[in-house]
Design a protein around this motif. Structure first.
Motif, PDB file in Angstrom:
ATOM      1  N   ILE A  71       0.858  -1.195   0.000  1.00  0.00           N
ATOM      2  CA  ILE A  71       0.000   0.000   0.000  1.00  0.00           C
ATOM      3  C   ILE A  71       0.892   1.242   0.000  1.00  0.00           C
ATOM      4  CG2 ILE A  71      -0.261   0.133   2.513  1.00  0.00           C
ATOM      5  CD1 ILE A  71      -3.310   0.734   0.574  1.00  0.00           C
ATOM      6  N   CYS A  72       0.483   2.244  -0.735  1.00  0.00           N
ATOM      7  CA  CYS A  72       1.263   3.476  -0.833  1.00  0.00           C
ATOM      8  C   CYS A  72       1.407   4.116   0.553  1.00  0.00           C
ATOM      9  CB  CYS A  72       0.592   4.426  -1.815  1.00  0.00           C
ATOM     10  SG  CYS A  72       1.696   5.715  -2.380  1.00  0.00           S
ATOM     11  N   THR A  73       2.615   4.505   0.890  1.00  0.00           N
ATOM     12  CA  THR A  73       2.967   5.072   2.185  1.00  0.00           C
ATOM     13  C   THR A  73       2.381   6.467   2.350  1.00  0.00           C
ATOM     14  OG1 THR A  73       5.050   3.886   1.973  1.00  0.00           O
ATOM     15  CG2 THR A  73       4.961   5.597   3.643  1.00  0.00           C
ATOM     16  N   PRO A  74       1.915   6.838   3.566  1.00  0.00           N
ATOM     17  CA  PRO A  74       1.450   8.211   3.794  1.00  0.00           C
ATOM     18  C   PRO A  74       2.535   9.223   3.406  1.00  0.00           C
ATOM     19  CG  PRO A  74       0.947   6.843   5.699  1.00  0.00           C
ATOM     20  CD  PRO A  74       1.827   6.026   4.790  1.00  0.00           C
ATOM     21  N   GLY A  75       2.103  10.314   2.762  1.00  0.00           N
ATOM     22  CA  GLY A  75       3.036  11.332   2.303  1.00  0.00           C
ATOM     23  C   GLY A  75       3.502  11.116   0.872  1.00  0.00           C
ATOM     24  N   GLU A  89       3.533  16.775  -2.822  1.00  0.00           N
ATOM     25  CA  GLU A  89       4.073  18.135  -2.767  1.00  0.00           C
ATOM     26  C   GLU A  89       3.014  19.140  -2.334  1.00  0.00           C
ATOM     27  OE1 GLU A  89       7.261  18.837  -3.188  1.00  0.00           O
ATOM     28  OE2 GLU A  89       7.823  16.803  -3.787  1.00  0.00           O
ATOM     29  N   PHE A  90       3.470  20.263  -1.744  1.00  0.00           N
ATOM     30  CA  PHE A  90       2.618  21.385  -1.379  1.00  0.00           C
ATOM     31  C   PHE A  90       1.889  21.859  -2.640  1.00  0.00           C
ATOM     32  CE2 PHE A  90       1.977  25.958  -1.049  1.00  0.00           C
ATOM     33  CZ  PHE A  90       1.329  26.063   0.165  1.00  0.00           C
ATOM     34  N   PRO A  91       0.614  22.169  -2.580  1.00  0.00           N
ATOM     35  CA  PRO A  91      -0.254  22.334  -1.420  1.00  0.00           C
ATOM     36  C   PRO A  91      -1.098  21.092  -1.110  1.00  0.00           C
ATOM     37  CG  PRO A  91      -1.342  23.272  -3.303  1.00  0.00           C
ATOM     38  CD  PRO A  91      -0.016  22.715  -3.794  1.00  0.00           C
ATOM     39  N   ASN A  92      -0.789  19.956  -1.712  1.00  0.00           N
ATOM     40  CA  ASN A  92      -1.608  18.746  -1.550  1.00  0.00           C
ATOM     41  C   ASN A  92      -1.193  17.941  -0.325  1.00  0.00           C
ATOM     42  OD1 ASN A  92      -3.067  19.146  -4.055  1.00  0.00           O
ATOM     43  ND2 ASN A  92      -1.137  18.685  -5.053  1.00  0.00           N
ATOM     44  N   TYR A  93      -1.978  16.900  -0.022  1.00  0.00           N
ATOM     45  CA  TYR A  93      -1.633  15.943   1.029  1.00  0.00           C
ATOM     46  C   TYR A  93      -1.984  14.556   0.528  1.00  0.00           C
ATOM     47  CZ  TYR A  93      -6.593  15.694   2.247  1.00  0.00           C
ATOM     48  OH  TYR A  93      -7.956  15.500   2.203  1.00  0.00           O
ATOM     49  N   CYS A  94      -1.358  13.527   1.109  1.00  0.00           N
ATOM     50  CA  CYS A  94      -1.522  12.159   0.633  1.00  0.00           C
ATOM     51  C   CYS A  94      -1.554  11.182   1.810  1.00  0.00           C
ATOM     52  CB  CYS A  94      -0.374  11.772  -0.294  1.00  0.00           C
ATOM     53  SG  CYS A  94      -0.220  12.776  -1.783  1.00  0.00           S
ATOM     54  N   PRO A  95      -2.753  10.765   2.259  1.00  0.00           N
ATOM     55  CA  PRO A  95      -2.806   9.704   3.278  1.00  0.00           C
ATOM     56  C   PRO A  95      -2.400   8.362   2.657  1.00  0.00           C
ATOM     57  CG  PRO A  95      -5.013  10.368   2.613  1.00  0.00           C
ATOM     58  CD  PRO A  95      -4.058  11.262   1.884  1.00  0.00           C
ATOM     59  N   ALA A  96      -2.308   7.328   3.465  1.00  0.00           N
ATOM     60  CA  ALA A  96      -1.948   5.993   2.964  1.00  0.00           C
ATOM     61  C   ALA A  96      -2.893   5.574   1.837  1.00  0.00           C
ATOM     62  CB  ALA A  96      -2.001   4.977   4.098  1.00  0.00           C
ATOM     63  N   GLY A  97      -2.337   4.951   0.815  1.00  0.00           N
ATOM     64  CA  GLY A  97      -3.150   4.430  -0.283  1.00  0.00           C
ATOM     65  C   GLY A  97      -3.628   5.490  -1.263  1.00  0.00           C
ATOM     66  N   THR A  98      -2.920   6.615  -1.372  1.00  0.00           N
ATOM     67  CA  THR A  98      -3.324   7.685  -2.279  1.00  0.00           C
ATOM     68  C   THR A  98      -2.834   7.403  -3.694  1.00  0.00           C
ATOM     69  OG1 THR A  98      -3.304   9.331  -0.520  1.00  0.00           O
ATOM     70  CG2 THR A  98      -3.118  10.171  -2.757  1.00  0.00           C
ATOM     71  N   GLU A  99      -3.760   7.474  -4.650  1.00  0.00           N
ATOM     72  CA  GLU A  99      -3.387   7.296  -6.056  1.00  0.00           C
ATOM     73  C   GLU A  99      -2.936   8.626  -6.669  1.00  0.00           C
ATOM     74  OE1 GLU A  99      -5.169   5.464 -10.203  1.00  0.00           O
ATOM     75  OE2 GLU A  99      -6.479   5.638  -8.477  1.00  0.00           O
ATOM     76  N   THR A 114       6.344  23.056   5.319  1.00  0.00           N
ATOM     77  CA  THR A 114       7.451  22.945   6.273  1.00  0.00           C
ATOM     78  C   THR A 114       8.510  21.950   5.797  1.00  0.00           C
ATOM     79  OG1 THR A 114       6.358  21.155   7.471  1.00  0.00           O
ATOM     80  CG2 THR A 114       5.882  23.430   8.189  1.00  0.00           C
ATOM     81  N   GLY A 115       8.244  21.298   4.662  1.00  0.00           N
ATOM     82  CA  GLY A 115       9.156  20.276   4.170  1.00  0.00           C
ATOM     83  C   GLY A 115       8.830  18.890   4.699  1.00  0.00           C
ATOM     84  N   ALA A 116       7.885  18.804   5.661  1.00  0.00           N
ATOM     85  CA  ALA A 116       7.489  17.507   6.228  1.00  0.00           C
ATOM     86  C   ALA A 116       6.642  16.742   5.207  1.00  0.00           C
ATOM     87  CB  ALA A 116       6.688  17.721   7.504  1.00  0.00           C
ATOM     88  N   LEU A 117       6.593  15.432   5.353  1.00  0.00           N
ATOM     89  CA  LEU A 117       5.719  14.632   4.493  1.00  0.00           C
ATOM     90  C   LEU A 117       4.278  15.049   4.731  1.00  0.00           C
ATOM     91  CD1 LEU A 117       7.225  11.040   4.734  1.00  0.00           C
ATOM     92  CD2 LEU A 117       7.290  12.604   2.790  1.00  0.00           C
ATOM     93  N   ARG A 118       3.567  15.352   3.682  1.00  0.00           N
ATOM     94  CA  ARG A 118       2.195  15.877   3.763  1.00  0.00           C
ATOM     95  C   ARG A 118       1.230  14.685   3.781  1.00  0.00           C
ATOM     96  NH1 ARG A 118       2.271  21.158   3.366  1.00  0.00           N
ATOM     97  NH2 ARG A 118       0.090  21.285   2.730  1.00  0.00           N
ATOM     98  N   THR A 119       0.878  14.219   4.978  1.00  0.00           N
ATOM     99  CA  THR A 119       0.185  12.953   5.159  1.00  0.00           C
ATOM    100  C   THR A 119      -1.300  13.046   5.497  1.00  0.00           C
ATOM    101  OG1 THR A 119       0.793  12.977   7.487  1.00  0.00           O
ATOM    102  CG2 THR A 119       2.295  11.835   5.983  1.00  0.00           C
ATOM    103  N   ASP A 120      -1.775  14.172   6.016  1.00  0.00           N
ATOM    104  CA  ASP A 120      -3.099  14.173   6.632  1.00  0.00           C
ATOM    105  C   ASP A 120      -3.796  15.520   6.476  1.00  0.00           C
ATOM    106  OD1 ASP A 120      -4.639  14.668   9.502  1.00  0.00           O
ATOM    107  OD2 ASP A 120      -4.809  12.608   8.775  1.00  0.00           O
ATOM    108  N   LEU A 121      -5.083  15.499   6.181  1.00  0.00           N
ATOM    109  CA  LEU A 121      -5.896  16.713   6.047  1.00  0.00           C
ATOM    110  C   LEU A 121      -5.764  17.603   7.284  1.00  0.00           C
ATOM    111  CD1 LEU A 121      -8.330  18.406   4.808  1.00  0.00           C
ATOM    112  CD2 LEU A 121      -9.792  16.867   6.095  1.00  0.00           C
TER     113      LEU A 121
END
Length: 138
Positions: A71-75, A89-99, A114-121
């Protein structure tokens, strides 16, 4: 597959091992099997002549020599036949399993990058202040 050359029939062969596939038309590939290519997965005991390797499904990635999609990793996001996940990438976010990357919904705006993995709404989108609104482009 078979560890040595010289089988008289398919009955003298073993099923291909995990993360490998065998080509019924190739003596060389049937000795040890071929490593499953990136973007595909090869199930354990894939029998000679079965359609293998299998295309990695959307929302999953299949690095080379994979026997089960991951499964695709968060971020990260993973399009179909993914071999390597792509960083969200900014401005989007990607939880686990994002296509495909997700934009903040209407009424929300992207939090500063902030450069952090964008994982959650809730971590990377902020509700708009009272009396204002967000648009799809921020």
């Amino acid at each position: 597959h078979r560890d040595t050359i010289g089988a008289e029939s398919v009955d003298h062969c073993e099923p291909c091992p995990a993360a490998r596939y065998c080509d019924k038309d190739s003596d060389e590939g049937n000795i040890a099997g071929y490593g499953c290519p990136g973007g595909y997965f090869c199930k354990y005991n894939a029998e000679l002549g079965t359609p293998s390797p299998v295309t990695c499904p959307p929302k999953y990635c299949c690095p080379p020599s994979t026997n089960d999609p991951v499964i695709c990793t968060p971020g990260y996001h993973c399009l179909g036949q993914c071999e390597v996940p792509v960083r969200c990438e900014f401005p989007n976010y990607c939880p686990a399993g994002t296509e495909t990357p997700l934009a903040c919904p209407l009424g929300w705006k992207a939090s500063p990058d902030t450069g952090a993995l964008r994982t959650d709404l809730n971590l990377f989108c902020t509700a708009c202040e009272a009396g204002s609104y967000g648009t799809l482009d921020g």
